[in-house]
Design an enzyme around this catalytic site. Structure first.
Site, PDB file in Angstrom:
ATOM      1  N   LYS A  28       0.631  -1.158   0.118  1.00 51.30           N
ATOM      2  CA  LYS A  28       0.265  -0.096  -0.140  1.00 51.30           C
ATOM      3  C   LYS A  28       0.963   1.201   0.083  1.00 51.30           C
ATOM      4  CE  LYS A  28      -2.436   1.086   3.847  1.00 51.30           C
ATOM      5  NZ  LYS A  28      -2.629   2.479   4.294  1.00 51.30           N
ATOM      6  N   ARG A  33       2.818   6.287  -3.132  1.00 47.15           N
ATOM      7  CA  ARG A  33       4.065   6.452  -3.503  1.00 47.15           C
ATOM      8  C   ARG A  33       4.269   6.906  -5.524  1.00 47.15           C
ATOM      9  NH1 ARG A  33       3.796   5.895   1.642  1.00 47.15           N
ATOM     10  NH2 ARG A  33       5.685   7.298   2.754  1.00 47.15           N
ATOM     11  N   GLN A 182       4.502   9.464   6.973  1.00 50.12           N
ATOM     12  CA  GLN A 182       3.753   9.773   6.126  1.00 50.12           C
ATOM     13  C   GLN A 182       4.733  11.738   6.671  1.00 50.12           C
ATOM     14  OE1 GLN A 182      -0.501   9.292   7.635  1.00 50.12           O
ATOM     15  NE2 GLN A 182      -0.186   7.410   6.478  1.00 50.12           N
ATOM     16  N   ASP A 332       2.351  -0.642  11.940  1.00 48.92           N
ATOM     17  CA  ASP A 332       0.822  -1.243  11.252  1.00 48.92           C
ATOM     18  C   ASP A 332       0.611  -3.151  11.660  1.00 48.92           C
ATOM     19  OD1 ASP A 332       0.337   1.359  10.919  1.00 48.92           O
ATOM     20  OD2 ASP A 332       1.162   0.969   8.077  1.00 48.92           O
TER      21      ASP A 332
HETATM   22  C1  S3P Z   1       2.384   4.876   6.160  1.00 43.83           C
HETATM   23  C2  S3P Z   1       2.825   5.663   7.011  1.00 43.83           C
HETATM   24  C3  S3P Z   1       2.718   4.838   8.643  1.00 43.83           C
HETATM   25  C4  S3P Z   1       1.539   3.574   8.240  1.00 43.83           C
HETATM   26  C5  S3P Z   1       0.985   4.144   7.757  1.00 43.83           C
HETATM   27  C6  S3P Z   1       1.136   4.292   6.567  1.00 43.83           C
HETATM   28  C7  S3P Z   1       3.314   5.785   4.829  1.00 43.83           C
HETATM   29  O1  S3P Z   1       1.702   5.953   9.314  1.00 43.83           O
HETATM   30  O2  S3P Z   1       0.705   3.591   9.343  1.00 43.83           O
HETATM   31  O3  S3P Z   1      -0.628   2.344   7.058  1.00 43.83           O
HETATM   32  O4  S3P Z   1       2.868   4.988   4.181  1.00 43.83           O
HETATM   33  O5  S3P Z   1       3.616   6.397   4.803  1.00 43.83           O
HETATM   34  P1  S3P Z   1       1.754   7.762  10.166  1.00 43.83           P
HETATM   35  O6  S3P Z   1       3.515   7.906   9.209  1.00 43.83           O
HETATM   36  O7  S3P Z   1       1.392   8.338  10.884  1.00 43.83           O
HETATM   37  O8  S3P Z   1       3.096   6.296  10.889  1.00 43.83           O
END
Ligand code: S3P
Length: 450
Positions: A28, A33, A182, A332
Site C-alpha cells: 500500500k 507513492r 507520512q 501497522d
Molecule cells: C504510512 C506510514 C505510517 C503507517 C501508514 C502508512 C506511509 O503512518 O501507519 O499505514 O505509507 O507512509 P505514520 O506516518 O502516521 O506513522
C-alpha cells in the site's frame, strides 16, 4: 470507513489445518507513492502489481481530480492491479473544482497535502468520518514554515484541510515530534518545490520508500545517521522523472498470515514476493524473536525494493517486550503482534504505543476490547499494553465470540485470523473494511483452510 450501509458482518469458523501459497496485494505505501510520483512527473509511468485497496484508489481519484489520467491495465488479480498513469506534469495540473476525497486514507491526505503545498492552487482535502478524526497539525506546522497556507477544522488540528500552495517554497529543517513516514514524506514532497536543502531528523528511521523512489526518479536524497538520529537530506527544486514501478507484496498484509501460520497448531503457509525493505520488515524479525519459524528466500525480480518468499509454520511462541522504537518500526503490525502474544507463553509488554490511538480507529482500545472478548488476558495502561498469553491457544484456546472491528481494516483482519485459531464461531460486526488494504482477504482466508 464509509460502507454502503449494507451489513458486511461475517462469521469465521476455526480451521483444522492451514496450508497454501499466497500472493498478497501490492504494498500500500509503495503504491501510494508510485501513483503520486507518476502524477508529479510529466509523461507516462506504469505501476505493476500495485495495491487495488480502497486507500490507493483514493490516491488515484485525487490525482484524477487534478488532471492526471490513471488507467487500469486489465482486471485486478488478488488485490493487485497494473495501472498506466499519464500526467501533463504537476505544473500543468488543473485546480480541483470540488473537495478532494481521501476516503479512509491518512497517507493520501498527508502526502497530497505536501505535494499541494508546493503547487500554486487552492485545494481542500477531506475524507470519511475516521479520517476526520486524525491529526493534521503535524503536517500543517512544517508546511506553513515552508511558506504554504494551510488551515484545518478544530484549531488547525483535524480535516478537512484547505491548502493554498505556493512555489517556490522555503527549505526547512524538520524534527517530527513522533516518528512518522507520512510527515517525513509530506515535507520531502513539498521540498520538491523548495529552494535549498530540506532536512528531516528522525528519532527512529521510518519507512524509506519516498526516499528510494525519489532517488530512482532523479532527485538527490539520502539518509544517514547523525547525532543519534536518522537524518534525511534532499536537494529541493528537483524534477521528478516518469518511471515504471514493480510493486512487491505488502509485508503489512503478510503479517496476518505470519501470525496465523506461527500460532496455528497445524500450519504451513508460503507468501510469495513479499517486500522485505529493512525499514518495513520489523514484524518478521519480532515474530522471529518470539520463536516463529519463518523461512526467507530472496526473490530476484528486478524490483526496486528487496523481496522474499516467506514460509511460516507452526511454532512455539514465547512472550516479547516491545519499546516505543519497536512500535514505530512495526506501527501497522502491532494488532497482529498482539494476537501472536496472546498465543505465546508468558507475559508480553508493549510500551509507548500511543500512536496506535491515532490510526483508522483507537487501535489500543479496539484490540483490548476484541481480544478480551475472545478470552485473552489483555489490558492497557495509557499507551502501554500487557498481554498474558498461552501457548495452548494454538489448540483452539481462544473463545469464539462476537467482536467489533470499529470499521478498521487491521482490526478486522486480526480478529478474523483469531477466528481461525478459536474454538467455535467468531463473528465480526463488519468485514468490508478489509478492502482498504486487502480486498481479497476473506477469500484468501477460505482458501488457506486446507
Ligand atoms: C504510512 C506510514 C505510517 C503507517 C501508514 C502508512 C506511509 O503512518 O501507519 O499505514 O505509507 O507512509 P505514520 O506516518 O502516521 O506513522
Amino acid at each position: 470507513m464509509s460502507t454502503s450501509g449494507v451489513s458486511s458482518g461475517i462469521v469465521v469458523r476455526p480451521a483444522a489445518r492451514l496450508r497454501g501459497r499466497l500472493r498478497l496485494p501490492g504494498d500500500k505505501s509503495i503504491t501510494h507513492r508510485a501513483l503520486i510520483l507518476a502524477g508529479i512527473a510529466e509523461g507516462t509511468s506504469r505501476i505493476l502489481g500495485g495495491s487495488d485497496g480502497l486507500d490507493c484508489n483514493s490516491t488515484a481519484g485525487v490525482l484524477q481530480a487534478l488532471g492526471v489520467t490513471v488507467e487500469r491495465l486489465g482486471p485486478p488479480d488478488g488485490g493487485r492491479v497494473d495501472r498506466l498513469v499519464r500526467s501533463p506534469g504537476r505544473a500543468a495540473w488543473r485546480e480541483p473544482v470540488g473537495v478532494l476525497d481521501a476516503g479512509n486514507s491518512g497517507t493520501t491526505l498527508r502526502l497530497m497535502a505536501g505535494v499541494l503545498a508546493g503547487t500554486p492552487m487552492y485545494a481542500i482535502l477531506d475524507g470519511d468520518a475516521s479520517l476526520r478524526g486524525r491529526p493534521v497539525a503535524r503536517i500543517i506546522e512544517p508546511l506553513r514554515r515552508m511558506g504554504a497556507t494551510l488551515h484545518a477544522r478544530s484549531a488547525d488540528t483535524l480535516p478537512p484541510v484547505t491548502i493554498v500552495g505556493r512555489a517556490p517554497l522555503t527549505a526547512i529543517v524538520h524534527r517530527p515530534r513522533v516518528p512518522s513516514a507520512q510527515v517525513k514524506s509530506a515535507v520531502l514532497l513539498a521540498g520538491l518545490s523548495a529552494e535549498g536543502t530540506v532536512q528531516v531528523h528522525e528519532a527512529v528511521p521510518t519507512r524509506d520508500h519516498t526516499e528510494r523512489m525519489l532517488r530512482a526518479r532523479g532527485v538527490s536524497v539520502h539518509g544517514a545517521p547523525a547525532d543519534g538520529a536518522w537524518l534525511v537530506t534532499m536537494e529541493g527544486g528537483a524534477t521528478v522523472r516518469a518511471l515504471d514501478e514493480q510493486v512487491p507484496g505488502d509485508v503489512s498484509a503478510a503479517a496476518f498470515w505470519l501470525v496465523a501460520g506461527a500460532a496455528h497448531r497445524d500450519a504451513e503457509l508460503t507468501l510469495e514476493s513479499v517486500g522485505v525493505n529493512p525499514t518495513r520488515r520489523a514484524v518478521i524479525d519480532l515474530l522471529g524473536r518470539m520463536g516463529a519459524r519463518i523461512r526467507e528466500e530472496p526473490v530476484a525480480e528486478g524490483a526496486a525494493e528487496p523481496m522474499a518468499n516467506l514460509t511460516v509454520s507452526t511454532s512455539d511462541l514465547h512472550a516479547i517486550d516491545l519499546d516505543a522504537d519497536d512500535v514505530a518500526r512495526a506501527i501497522d503490525e502491532i494488532p497482529a503482534l498482539c494476537l501472536a502474544a496472546a498465543c505465546a507463553s508468558g507475559t508480553s509488554r508493549i510500551r509507548g504505543a500511543g500512536e496506535l490511538r491515532r490510526k483508522e480507529s483507537d487501535r489500543i482500545a479496539g484490540i483490548v476490547e476484541g481480544l478480551s472478548a475472545l478470552g485473552v488476558r489483555i489490558s492497557a495502561d495509557g499507551d502501554d499494553i500487557e498481554i498474558t498469553g498461552d501457548a495452548e491457544r494454538r489448540s483452539f484456546g481462544l473463545a469464539g465470540a462476537p467482536v467489533h472491528t470499529h470499521d478498521d481494516h487491521r482490526l478486522a483482519m486480526t480478529f478474523a485470523i483469531a477466528g481461525l485459531l478459536a474454538e467455535g464461531e467468531t463473528s465480526l460486526d463488519e468485514s468490508a473494511s478489509a478492502a482498504v488494504s486487502y480486498p481479497g482477504f476473506f477469500s484468501d482466508l477460505e482458501r488457506m483452510r486446507a
